[in-house]
Motif scaffolding. Structure first.
Motif, PDB file in Angstrom:
ATOM      1  N   GLN A 170      -4.001  16.691  -3.179  1.00 15.36           N
ATOM      2  CA  GLN A 170      -5.381  16.781  -2.714  1.00 15.36           C
ATOM      3  C   GLN A 170      -6.369  16.199  -3.724  1.00 15.36           C
ATOM      4  O   GLN A 170      -7.458  15.759  -3.363  1.00 15.36           O
ATOM      5  CB  GLN A 170      -5.745  18.245  -2.430  1.00 15.36           C
ATOM      6  CG  GLN A 170      -5.076  18.803  -1.191  1.00 15.36           C
ATOM      7  CD  GLN A 170      -5.301  20.298  -1.039  1.00 15.36           C
ATOM      8  OE1 GLN A 170      -5.876  20.940  -1.919  1.00 15.36           O
ATOM      9  NE2 GLN A 170      -4.840  20.847   0.069  1.00 15.36           N
ATOM     10  N   PHE A 171      -5.986  16.179  -4.994  1.00 15.73           N
ATOM     11  CA  PHE A 171      -6.916  15.736  -6.029  1.00 15.73           C
ATOM     12  C   PHE A 171      -7.046  14.218  -6.089  1.00 15.73           C
ATOM     13  O   PHE A 171      -8.129  13.697  -6.331  1.00 15.73           O
ATOM     14  CB  PHE A 171      -6.481  16.299  -7.393  1.00 15.73           C
ATOM     15  CG  PHE A 171      -6.813  17.741  -7.535  1.00 15.73           C
ATOM     16  CD1 PHE A 171      -8.041  18.142  -8.041  1.00 15.73           C
ATOM     17  CD2 PHE A 171      -5.909  18.714  -7.143  1.00 15.73           C
ATOM     18  CE1 PHE A 171      -8.364  19.487  -8.157  1.00 15.73           C
ATOM     19  CE2 PHE A 171      -6.222  20.056  -7.255  1.00 15.73           C
ATOM     20  CZ  PHE A 171      -7.449  20.447  -7.763  1.00 15.73           C
ATOM     21  N   VAL A 172      -5.948  13.512  -5.888  1.00 13.75           N
ATOM     22  CA  VAL A 172      -6.004  12.051  -5.882  1.00 13.75           C
ATOM     23  C   VAL A 172      -5.366  11.565  -4.577  1.00 13.75           C
ATOM     24  O   VAL A 172      -4.152  11.553  -4.450  1.00 13.75           O
ATOM     25  CB  VAL A 172      -5.259  11.450  -7.089  1.00 13.75           C
ATOM     26  CG1 VAL A 172      -5.399   9.923  -7.080  1.00 13.75           C
ATOM     27  CG2 VAL A 172      -5.800  12.005  -8.398  1.00 13.75           C
ATOM     28  N   ASN A 173      -6.194  11.184  -3.634  1.00  8.21           N
ATOM     29  CA  ASN A 173      -5.704  10.754  -2.334  1.00  8.21           C
ATOM     30  C   ASN A 173      -5.293   9.283  -2.407  1.00  8.21           C
ATOM     31  O   ASN A 173      -6.110   8.387  -2.241  1.00  8.21           O
ATOM     32  CB  ASN A 173      -6.777  10.956  -1.266  1.00  8.21           C
ATOM     33  CG  ASN A 173      -6.285  10.573   0.109  1.00  8.21           C
ATOM     34  OD1 ASN A 173      -5.079  10.521   0.340  1.00  8.21           O
ATOM     35  ND2 ASN A 173      -7.201  10.304   1.016  1.00  8.21           N
ATOM     36  N   LEU A 174      -4.002   9.038  -2.663  1.00  8.74           N
ATOM     37  CA  LEU A 174      -3.512   7.680  -2.864  1.00  8.74           C
ATOM     38  C   LEU A 174      -3.018   7.015  -1.591  1.00  8.74           C
ATOM     39  O   LEU A 174      -2.922   5.790  -1.525  1.00  8.74           O
ATOM     40  CB  LEU A 174      -2.377   7.692  -3.884  1.00  8.74           C
ATOM     41  CG  LEU A 174      -2.718   8.201  -5.289  1.00  8.74           C
ATOM     42  CD1 LEU A 174      -1.447   8.318  -6.118  1.00  8.74           C
ATOM     43  CD2 LEU A 174      -3.709   7.276  -5.972  1.00  8.74           C
ATOM     44  N   VAL A 175      -2.680   7.800  -0.576  1.00  6.55           N
ATOM     45  CA  VAL A 175      -2.093   7.257   0.649  1.00  6.55           C
ATOM     46  C   VAL A 175      -3.062   6.290   1.330  1.00  6.55           C
ATOM     47  O   VAL A 175      -4.238   6.582   1.517  1.00  6.55           O
ATOM     48  CB  VAL A 175      -1.683   8.380   1.613  1.00  6.55           C
ATOM     49  CG1 VAL A 175      -1.166   7.802   2.928  1.00  6.55           C
ATOM     50  CG2 VAL A 175      -0.621   9.264   0.967  1.00  6.55           C
ATOM     51  N   GLY A 176      -2.529   5.121   1.671  1.00  3.52           N
ATOM     52  CA  GLY A 176      -3.336   4.115   2.354  1.00  3.52           C
ATOM     53  C   GLY A 176      -4.007   3.127   1.425  1.00  3.52           C
ATOM     54  O   GLY A 176      -4.551   2.117   1.872  1.00  3.52           O
ATOM     55  N   HIS A 177      -3.943   3.394   0.124  1.00  5.16           N
ATOM     56  CA  HIS A 177      -4.610   2.512  -0.839  1.00  5.16           C
ATOM     57  C   HIS A 177      -3.637   1.484  -1.417  1.00  5.16           C
ATOM     58  O   HIS A 177      -2.444   1.753  -1.565  1.00  5.16           O
ATOM     59  CB  HIS A 177      -5.231   3.337  -1.969  1.00  5.16           C
ATOM     60  CG  HIS A 177      -6.406   4.154  -1.532  1.00  5.16           C
ATOM     61  ND1 HIS A 177      -7.684   3.650  -1.466  1.00  5.16           N
ATOM     62  CD2 HIS A 177      -6.482   5.440  -1.107  1.00  5.16           C
ATOM     63  CE1 HIS A 177      -8.506   4.589  -1.048  1.00  5.16           C
ATOM     64  NE2 HIS A 177      -7.812   5.686  -0.818  1.00  5.16           N
ATOM     65  N   GLU A 223      -2.770  -1.292  -6.805  1.00  9.97           N
ATOM     66  CA  GLU A 223      -3.542  -2.204  -7.648  1.00  9.97           C
ATOM     67  C   GLU A 223      -4.223  -1.384  -8.735  1.00  9.97           C
ATOM     68  O   GLU A 223      -4.796  -0.322  -8.481  1.00  9.97           O
ATOM     69  CB  GLU A 223      -4.566  -2.938  -6.781  1.00  9.97           C
ATOM     70  CG  GLU A 223      -5.187  -4.167  -7.395  1.00  9.97           C
ATOM     71  CD  GLU A 223      -6.433  -3.807  -8.182  1.00  9.97           C
ATOM     72  OE1 GLU A 223      -6.712  -4.510  -9.170  1.00  9.97           O
ATOM     73  OE2 GLU A 223      -7.094  -2.828  -7.813  1.00  9.97           O
ATOM     74  N   LYS A 224      -4.110  -1.842  -9.965  1.00  8.91           N
ATOM     75  CA  LYS A 224      -4.521  -1.051 -11.119  1.00  8.91           C
ATOM     76  C   LYS A 224      -5.952  -0.527 -11.010  1.00  8.91           C
ATOM     77  O   LYS A 224      -6.205   0.674 -11.156  1.00  8.91           O
ATOM     78  CB  LYS A 224      -4.373  -1.889 -12.393  1.00  8.91           C
ATOM     79  CG  LYS A 224      -4.834  -1.168 -13.646  1.00  8.91           C
ATOM     80  CD  LYS A 224      -4.819  -2.102 -14.847  1.00  8.91           C
ATOM     81  CE  LYS A 224      -5.456  -1.420 -16.045  1.00  8.91           C
ATOM     82  NZ  LYS A 224      -5.564  -2.332 -17.194  1.00  8.91           N
ATOM     83  N   GLN A 225      -6.891  -1.421 -10.750  1.00 10.12           N
ATOM     84  CA  GLN A 225      -8.293  -1.004 -10.712  1.00 10.12           C
ATOM     85  C   GLN A 225      -8.547   0.025  -9.614  1.00 10.12           C
ATOM     86  O   GLN A 225      -9.325   0.963  -9.795  1.00 10.12           O
ATOM     87  CB  GLN A 225      -9.207  -2.224 -10.499  1.00 10.12           C
ATOM     88  CG  GLN A 225      -9.397  -3.100 -11.733  1.00 10.12           C
ATOM     89  CD  GLN A 225      -8.170  -3.940 -12.050  1.00 10.12           C
ATOM     90  OE1 GLN A 225      -7.345  -4.200 -11.179  1.00 10.12           O
ATOM     91  NE2 GLN A 225      -8.043  -4.354 -13.301  1.00 10.12           N
ATOM     92  N   GLU A 226      -7.866  -0.147  -8.485  1.00  8.48           N
ATOM     93  CA  GLU A 226      -8.053   0.782  -7.379  1.00  8.48           C
ATOM     94  C   GLU A 226      -7.505   2.165  -7.717  1.00  8.48           C
ATOM     95  O   GLU A 226      -8.152   3.184  -7.456  1.00  8.48           O
ATOM     96  CB  GLU A 226      -7.354   0.234  -6.132  1.00  8.48           C
ATOM     97  CG  GLU A 226      -7.414   1.140  -4.914  1.00  8.48           C
ATOM     98  CD  GLU A 226      -8.785   1.224  -4.280  1.00  8.48           C
ATOM     99  OE1 GLU A 226      -8.937   1.952  -3.284  1.00  8.48           O
ATOM    100  OE2 GLU A 226      -9.723   0.555  -4.785  1.00  8.48           O
ATOM    101  N   ARG A 237       0.835  -1.206   0.000  1.00 12.00           N
ATOM    102  CA  ARG A 237       0.000   0.000   0.000  1.00 12.00           C
ATOM    103  C   ARG A 237       0.868   1.253   0.000  1.00 12.00           C
ATOM    104  O   ARG A 237       1.970   1.240   0.544  1.00 12.00           O
ATOM    105  CB  ARG A 237      -0.932   0.006   1.213  1.00 12.00           C
ATOM    106  CG  ARG A 237      -2.063  -1.007   1.105  1.00 12.00           C
ATOM    107  CD  ARG A 237      -2.858  -1.122   2.399  1.00 12.00           C
ATOM    108  NE  ARG A 237      -4.111  -1.812   2.171  1.00 12.00           N
ATOM    109  CZ  ARG A 237      -4.250  -3.112   2.023  1.00 12.00           C
ATOM    110  NH1 ARG A 237      -3.168  -3.882   2.078  1.00 12.00           N
ATOM    111  NH2 ARG A 237      -5.436  -3.661   1.837  1.00 12.00           N
ATOM    112  N   ILE A 238       0.338   2.328  -0.579  1.00 15.93           N
ATOM    113  CA  ILE A 238       1.067   3.589  -0.606  1.00 15.93           C
ATOM    114  C   ILE A 238       1.062   4.173   0.795  1.00 15.93           C
ATOM    115  O   ILE A 238       0.009   4.488   1.354  1.00 15.93           O
ATOM    116  CB  ILE A 238       0.443   4.562  -1.621  1.00 15.93           C
ATOM    117  CG1 ILE A 238       0.531   3.953  -3.027  1.00 15.93           C
ATOM    118  CG2 ILE A 238       1.151   5.909  -1.575  1.00 15.93           C
ATOM    119  CD1 ILE A 238      -0.211   4.734  -4.085  1.00 15.93           C
TER     120      ILE A 238
END
Length: 414
Positions: free
Chosen positions: A337-344, A347-350, A310-311
């Motif tokens: 702020q536009f794409v909150n990737l932290v914690g995700h 994975e491509k679909q996510e 996870r990021i």
């Protein structure tokens, strides 16, 4: 001179040692041997059967040799980084699964031209060199092959080409030693699929060591899966009274109760990708925007930390440079702020789902001067994420091009 009492003590000690040796020899002679050949070509099913035997079989009284082959698959070691070991994007495109096994060692490519052998036994009888020597002896006896075992426990053909890589798992009093045997593998796919496209990585995961490979069939054209398992299996059973090679179904819950649960675990994202050791990706991107300022270029430094698949953290630094002057632009926080990737999960679909959710917010900024810079920054960020085959930006590129002027892009990796 030794006293009579001392001599008697020595004789009693010798008697005990002799008794132990005779008992140990008797135990070894009573060890049964079983050869299983899997009827499945599914990598998950075969690894699940191997794990089931390791956990449940009577290894105290029986040594097992399990042999199988698979449809194309990439198998990484327990402590490896899948994104660093292979081309995950290409594997997805070719529908080739990436699988994490429970032993250490490096990454291997499986297909039906690769025989897999697993020796399962009690720890006291564990002997990697003996297993390899047994296989080499079996092959040399049947075919005129120049094989030897390296100091890394690989089997080499003509002293140069690797035809077998080895790994093992030892836990308590139970062990298995497994290795591959390349006899007719697709070398083109093997070489291309085991090339990672990931760059700028700092990672402590176990790395595979590239080797020259060659198929046994190139030296002995009559080699096949069937005659290999017969030759190797018979060598394993040569001192056993019952010389029978048994074909087994690894999905048989009556014979192997609970094997389906093991298979389900091996397929899980948490096992394949979530078990990846922590790593960081650091990259620098440079861009010149003609419509912003002709004499300036922007450099964006991105540091991405990934933990448990996870990021975990994202650090960005955007600099605006005019000849020899440099100014740090206050855009990174806004960018994130536009794409909150932290914690995700990575994975491509996510990742594409998160991007699509932010799409309208990005398009609402069309009129702002830094719109093109923001979109570029986001696309750079996505490029740092491993295993993303299609940048989410591309699906809306034609729409974006209607609102920003063409820019000259030059990407560099620091």
């Amino acid at each position: 001179m030794q006293s009579l009492k001392h001599i008697k003590q020595q004789m009693r000690s010798l008697s005990k040692i002799t008794h132990v040796l005779i008992s140990t020899q008797s135990i070894c002679q009573n060890i049964r041997k079983q050869v299983y050949i899997s009827s499945s070509k599914d990598i998950y099913q075969n690894l699940a059967l191997e794990d089931w035997l390791y956990e449940n079989a009577d290894l105290a009284n029986t040594d097992y040799l399990l042999m199988w082959r698979n449809e194309p698959a990439i198998v990484i070691g327990r402590h490896q980084n899948p994104w660093l070991e292979c081309n995950v994007i290409e594997a997805e495109r070719k529908s080739i699964p990436v699988v994490r096994r429970k032993s250490g060692g490096g990454t291997v490519f499986h297909d039906q031209g690769n025989l897999n052998l697993s020796y399962l036994m009690r720890r006291g009888r564990y002997n990697r060199k003996k297993n390899l020597e047994e296989v080499v002896q079996a092959l040399v006896s049947r075919w005129d092959l120049n094989l030897k075992i390296s100091n890394r426990d690989d089997i080499l053909l003509d002293g140069i080409y690797k035809v077998s890589g080895t790994a093992s798992k030892l836990g308590g009093d139970r062990t298995y030693h497994h290795f591959t045997l390349l006899f007719d593998v697709d070398k083109d796919i093997l070489c291309s699929i085991l090339q990672s496209s990931l760059i700028g990585v700092d990672c402590k995961a176990t790395r595979s060591i590239p080797s020259l490979v060659k198929n046994l069939k190139e030296e002995a054209p009559d080699i096949s899966f069937d005659n290999l398992v017969c030759v190797v299996g018979e060598e394993f059973l040569k001192e056993d009274k019952e010389k029978v090679l048994r074909t087994v179904d690894p999905t048989d819950e009556n014979k192997f109760p609970g094997v389906a649960k093991i298979e389900h675990h091996l397929k899980s994202w948490e096992w394949v990708y979530g078990k990846t050791p922590p790593f960081t990706i650091s990259r620098t991107f440079v861009n010149v925007f003609k419509h912003v300022e002709s004499d300036a270029h922007f450099s964006l430094r991105i540091n991405l930390t990934i933990s448990k698949g996870r990021i975990d953290k994202i650090d960005c630094k955007l600099s605006k440079e005019y000849h020899r002057q440099q100014k740090v632009v206050d855009l990174p926080l806004r960018l994130l702020q536009f794409v909150n990737l932290v914690g995700h999960p990575v994975e491509k679909q996510e990742i594409e789902r998160l991007w699509e959710a932010s799409r309208q917010k990005i398009m609402d900024l069309q009129g702002e001067e830094d719109y093109a810079i923001l979109v570029w920054g986001l696309s750079c960020l996505v490029q740092c994420i491993p295993g993303i085959s299609v940048l989410p930006l591309r699906s809306q590129q034609s729409e974006i091009d209607q609102h920003i002027l063409k820019s000259k892009n030059v990407n560099t990796v620091a």
